[in-house]
Design a protein around this motif. Structure first.
Motif, PDB file in Angstrom:
ATOM      1  N   LEU A 241      -8.166  -3.184 -22.064  1.00  0.00           N
ATOM      2  CA  LEU A 241      -7.824  -3.352 -20.664  1.00  0.00           C
ATOM      3  C   LEU A 241      -6.670  -3.906 -20.515  1.00  0.00           C
ATOM      4  N   TYR A 242      -5.744  -3.451 -19.652  1.00  0.00           N
ATOM      5  CA  TYR A 242      -4.383  -4.103 -19.299  1.00  0.00           C
ATOM      6  C   TYR A 242      -4.182  -4.506 -17.852  1.00  0.00           C
ATOM      7  N   LEU A 243      -4.111  -5.801 -17.687  1.00  0.00           N
ATOM      8  CA  LEU A 243      -3.864  -6.275 -16.360  1.00  0.00           C
ATOM      9  C   LEU A 243      -2.511  -6.320 -16.047  1.00  0.00           C
ATOM     10  N   PHE A 244      -2.107  -5.809 -14.975  1.00  0.00           N
ATOM     11  CA  PHE A 244      -0.610  -6.024 -14.423  1.00  0.00           C
ATOM     12  C   PHE A 244      -0.687  -7.057 -13.174  1.00  0.00           C
ATOM     13  N   VAL A 245       0.039  -8.158 -13.372  1.00  0.00           N
ATOM     14  CA  VAL A 245       0.331  -9.097 -12.127  1.00  0.00           C
ATOM     15  C   VAL A 245       1.130  -8.508 -11.168  1.00  0.00           C
ATOM     16  N   GLN A 246       0.593  -8.707  -9.946  1.00  0.00           N
ATOM     17  CA  GLN A 246       1.290  -8.446  -8.768  1.00  0.00           C
ATOM     18  C   GLN A 246       1.574  -9.390  -7.986  1.00  0.00           C
ATOM     19  N   LEU A 247       2.767 -10.313  -8.100  1.00  0.00           N
ATOM     20  CA  LEU A 247       2.691 -11.837  -7.561  1.00  0.00           C
ATOM     21  C   LEU A 247       3.272 -11.775  -5.991  1.00  0.00           C
ATOM     22  N   ASN A 248       2.523 -12.193  -5.031  1.00  0.00           N
ATOM     23  CA  ASN A 248       3.006 -12.413  -3.555  1.00  0.00           C
ATOM     24  C   ASN A 248       3.956 -13.365  -3.589  1.00  0.00           C
ATOM     25  N   PRO A 249       5.004 -12.858  -2.826  1.00  0.00           N
ATOM     26  CA  PRO A 249       6.236 -14.107  -2.639  1.00  0.00           C
ATOM     27  C   PRO A 249       5.722 -15.228  -1.812  1.00  0.00           C
ATOM     28  N   HIS A 250       6.477 -16.354  -2.469  1.00  0.00           N
ATOM     29  CA  HIS A 250       6.418 -17.616  -1.631  1.00  0.00           C
ATOM     30  C   HIS A 250       7.340 -17.946  -0.348  1.00  0.00           C
ATOM     31  N   SER A 251       6.845 -18.625   0.700  1.00  0.00           N
ATOM     32  CA  SER A 251       7.790 -18.707   1.801  1.00  0.00           C
ATOM     33  C   SER A 251       8.966 -19.721   1.423  1.00  0.00           C
ATOM     34  N   LEU A 252       8.904 -20.563   0.460  1.00  0.00           N
ATOM     35  CA  LEU A 252      10.107 -21.500   0.232  1.00  0.00           C
ATOM     36  C   LEU A 252      10.550 -21.397  -1.228  1.00  0.00           C
ATOM     37  N   PHE A 253       9.866 -21.072  -2.111  1.00  0.00           N
ATOM     38  CA  PHE A 253      10.521 -20.794  -3.580  1.00  0.00           C
ATOM     39  C   PHE A 253      10.707 -19.454  -3.986  1.00  0.00           C
ATOM     40  N   LYS A 254      12.006 -19.507  -4.609  1.00  0.00           N
ATOM     41  CA  LYS A 254      12.339 -17.997  -4.962  1.00  0.00           C
ATOM     42  C   LYS A 254      12.502 -18.319  -6.684  1.00  0.00           C
ATOM     43  N   ARG A 255      11.799 -17.337  -7.566  1.00  0.00           N
ATOM     44  CA  ARG A 255      11.693 -17.466  -8.743  1.00  0.00           C
ATOM     45  C   ARG A 255      12.594 -16.694  -9.876  1.00  0.00           C
ATOM     46  N   ASP A 256      12.972 -17.502 -10.684  1.00  0.00           N
ATOM     47  CA  ASP A 256      14.174 -16.545 -11.842  1.00  0.00           C
ATOM     48  C   ASP A 256      13.430 -17.142 -13.032  1.00  0.00           C
ATOM     49  N   GLY A 257      12.251 -16.167 -13.689  1.00  0.00           N
ATOM     50  CA  GLY A 257      11.665 -16.549 -14.781  1.00  0.00           C
ATOM     51  C   GLY A 257      10.967 -17.751 -14.515  1.00  0.00           C
ATOM     52  N   SER A 258      11.075 -18.817 -15.308  1.00  0.00           N
ATOM     53  CA  SER A 258      10.310 -20.223 -15.209  1.00  0.00           C
ATOM     54  C   SER A 258      10.987 -21.255 -14.442  1.00  0.00           C
ATOM     55  N   ASP A 259      12.185 -20.613 -13.901  1.00  0.00           N
ATOM     56  CA  ASP A 259      12.961 -21.749 -13.144  1.00  0.00           C
ATOM     57  C   ASP A 259      12.647 -21.319 -11.583  1.00  0.00           C
ATOM     58  N   LEU A 260      12.827 -22.323 -10.656  1.00  0.00           N
ATOM     59  CA  LEU A 260      12.733 -22.149  -9.253  1.00  0.00           C
ATOM     60  C   LEU A 260      13.686 -22.661  -8.368  1.00  0.00           C
ATOM     61  N   LEU A 261      13.885 -22.002  -7.431  1.00  0.00           N
ATOM     62  CA  LEU A 261      15.125 -22.470  -6.327  1.00  0.00           C
ATOM     63  C   LEU A 261      14.501 -22.710  -5.351  1.00  0.00           C
ATOM     64  N   VAL A 262      14.883 -23.714  -4.430  1.00  0.00           N
ATOM     65  CA  VAL A 262      14.372 -23.956  -3.125  1.00  0.00           C
ATOM     66  C   VAL A 262      15.743 -24.499  -2.333  1.00  0.00           C
ATOM     67  N   GLU A 263      15.750 -24.130  -0.922  1.00  0.00           N
ATOM     68  CA  GLU A 263      17.061 -24.588  -0.074  1.00  0.00           C
ATOM     69  C   GLU A 263      16.742 -25.540   0.855  1.00  0.00           C
ATOM     70  N   ALA A 264      17.239 -26.547   0.781  1.00  0.00           N
ATOM     71  CA  ALA A 264      16.910 -27.377   1.711  1.00  0.00           C
ATOM     72  C   ALA A 264      18.133 -27.890   2.883  1.00  0.00           C
ATOM     73  N   LYS A 265      17.844 -27.710   4.000  1.00  0.00           N
ATOM     74  CA  LYS A 265      18.700 -28.013   5.091  1.00  0.00           C
ATOM     75  C   LYS A 265      18.818 -29.415   5.601  1.00  0.00           C
ATOM     76  N   ILE A 266      19.836 -29.985   5.670  1.00  0.00           N
ATOM     77  CA  ILE A 266      20.139 -31.545   5.659  1.00  0.00           C
ATOM     78  C   ILE A 266      21.108 -31.585   6.961  1.00  0.00           C
ATOM     79  N   PRO A 267      20.987 -32.659   7.653  1.00  0.00           N
ATOM     80  CA  PRO A 267      21.854 -32.940   8.804  1.00  0.00           C
ATOM     81  C   PRO A 267      23.226 -33.170   8.280  1.00  0.00           C
ATOM     82  N   VAL A 268      24.524 -32.966   9.205  1.00  0.00           N
ATOM     83  CA  VAL A 268      25.747 -33.212   8.865  1.00  0.00           C
ATOM     84  C   VAL A 268      25.976 -34.747   8.279  1.00  0.00           C
TER      85      VAL A 268
END
Length: 367
Positions: A241-268
């Motif tokens: 039996l072969y399971l194929f993962v379908q990963l739903n996207p996250h609202s904040l994190f973007k994924r690149d392999g095992s690394d994650l990227l998050v964008e933070a908004k800061i005031p001037v």
């Protein structure tokens, strides 16, 4: 040799279920145990078995529909047959196998592999989960425990191959070994087929499997569960039996392999004066990131080992935080007054990148 469809008394467009039903009826009618000493009934029983052995298999049936008995007679005699007839190609495989050091040891036909798409959210992919899934599949017949024989009886040893599942024949100067045409390689003959499975040793039904998804899986990750596929016919090994993962996207994190990227908004003001900003982590927590004075919009901070678990390894990837300054969309009178005062005392040293850009523009004007 009679037409296989004629032997079973079915139309060429008959479904697999109709063929199996007719085979079971005829096999019981001409079974040697019900016709002791009747050579004609025994011959018909053998003929019925040969016809069913071909017509129950989609590939063999397709070859038979296209080439008739020649598709199988060519393999048995060693004569050159039609391209595409699977049995004929086996001759050359067997011939070269013997020539290079012995015939092939054919294993019983294993069950088919299965595929299952499993949807996960970000949290499940981060932590790993255990989940029950339901699939329709061939499973070992509970009535005959996979033998294919009716309860109280046992498959008999094939007289053609003496249970080996293979027969040897002369091909010119060589001896080749190939699947026994009488038993299909199983080494046994089912003379009294099981009523529940029709002699197949397996039935189709829904089954529940508990699966473990390791931490760190990504979209498209394939997981192999050995032996959890379809049950093989008549006790043959199960498929996988072969399971194929379908990963739903996250609202904040973007994924690149095992690394994650998050964008933070800061005031001037925070970017100009310095300070700190709280950013989320994939485990549901927060981490405070120090923002030095004069940080530019788009600057990237790296937080080591704060990313996703590395699949099937120890450790985690990194979490990258990109900060972007947010310009106020509306100002109070006091805020506007302060900003206008700031504009009046700004120097090129305060904003070197802007000064470089303006200098480049001035050069273009002068050229």
């Amino acid at each position: 040799m009679r037409d296989f469809y004629e032997v079973l008394g079915v139309d060429k467009n008959a479904s697999d279920a109709d063929i199996k039903k007719k085979y079971r009826k005829l096999a019981k009618e001409h079974h040697p145990d019900k016709n002791p000493g009747n050579q004609e009934a025994e011959q018909k029983f053998r003929e019925i078995g040969q016809a069913y052995e071909v017509l129950k298999d989609p590939q063999k049936r397709a070859a038979y529909d296209q080439y008739g008995h020649e598709a199988f007679e060519a393999a048995a005699s060693g004569a050159q047959g039609h391209p595409g007839a699977g049995a004929f190609s086996d001759i050359f495989e067997d011939l070269f196998s013997d020539f290079m050091g012995g015939g092939r040891n054919r294993e019983p036909q294993r069950g088919s592999d299965l595929r299952y798409n499993i949807a996960l959210n970000f949290t499940e992919a981060f932590a790993g989960i255990e989940r029950d899934i339901r699939i329709n599949s061939y499973v070992t017949c509970s009535s005959c425990t996979g033998t294919g024989a009716e309860s109280g009886s046992q498959p008999s040893t094939c007289s053609s191959c003496n249970g080996a599942g293979k027969v040897r024949a002369s091909q010119g100067f060589f001896m080749v070994e190939r699947t026994c045409p009488e038993c299909g390689g199983s080494g046994h003959i089912i003379r009294n087929p099981c009523d529940s499975c029709g002699g197949e040793g397996r039935t189709n039904r829904e089954k529940t499997i508990s699966v473990k998804i390791p931490a760190g899986v990504d979209d498209g990750t394939r997981i192999r569960l050995s032996g959890e596929g379809e049950a093989g016919p008549r006790g043959a090994p199960n498929g996988d039996l072969y399971l194929f993962v379908q990963l739903n996207p996250h609202s904040l994190f973007k994924r690149d392999g095992s690394d994650l990227l998050v964008e933070a908004k800061i005031p001037v003001t925070l970017a100009a004066l310095g300070g700190a900003v709280d950013v989320p982590t994939p485990d549901g927590g927060r981490v405070r990131v120090t923002v030095p004075a004069g940080t530019q919009s788009g600057h990237r901070f790296r937080l080591r080992s704060k990313g996703m678990p590395i699949l099937n390894k120890s450790g985690k990837g990194d979490l990258y935080v990109d900060v972007y300054t947010e310009i106020p969309v509306s100002l109070t009178r006091e805020q506007r007054k302060i900003l206008e005062e700031l504009r009046g005392i700004e120097t090129p040293d305060n904003q070197p990148e802007s000064a470089k850009f303006n200098a480049s523009v001035d050069q273009l004007k002068g050229s």
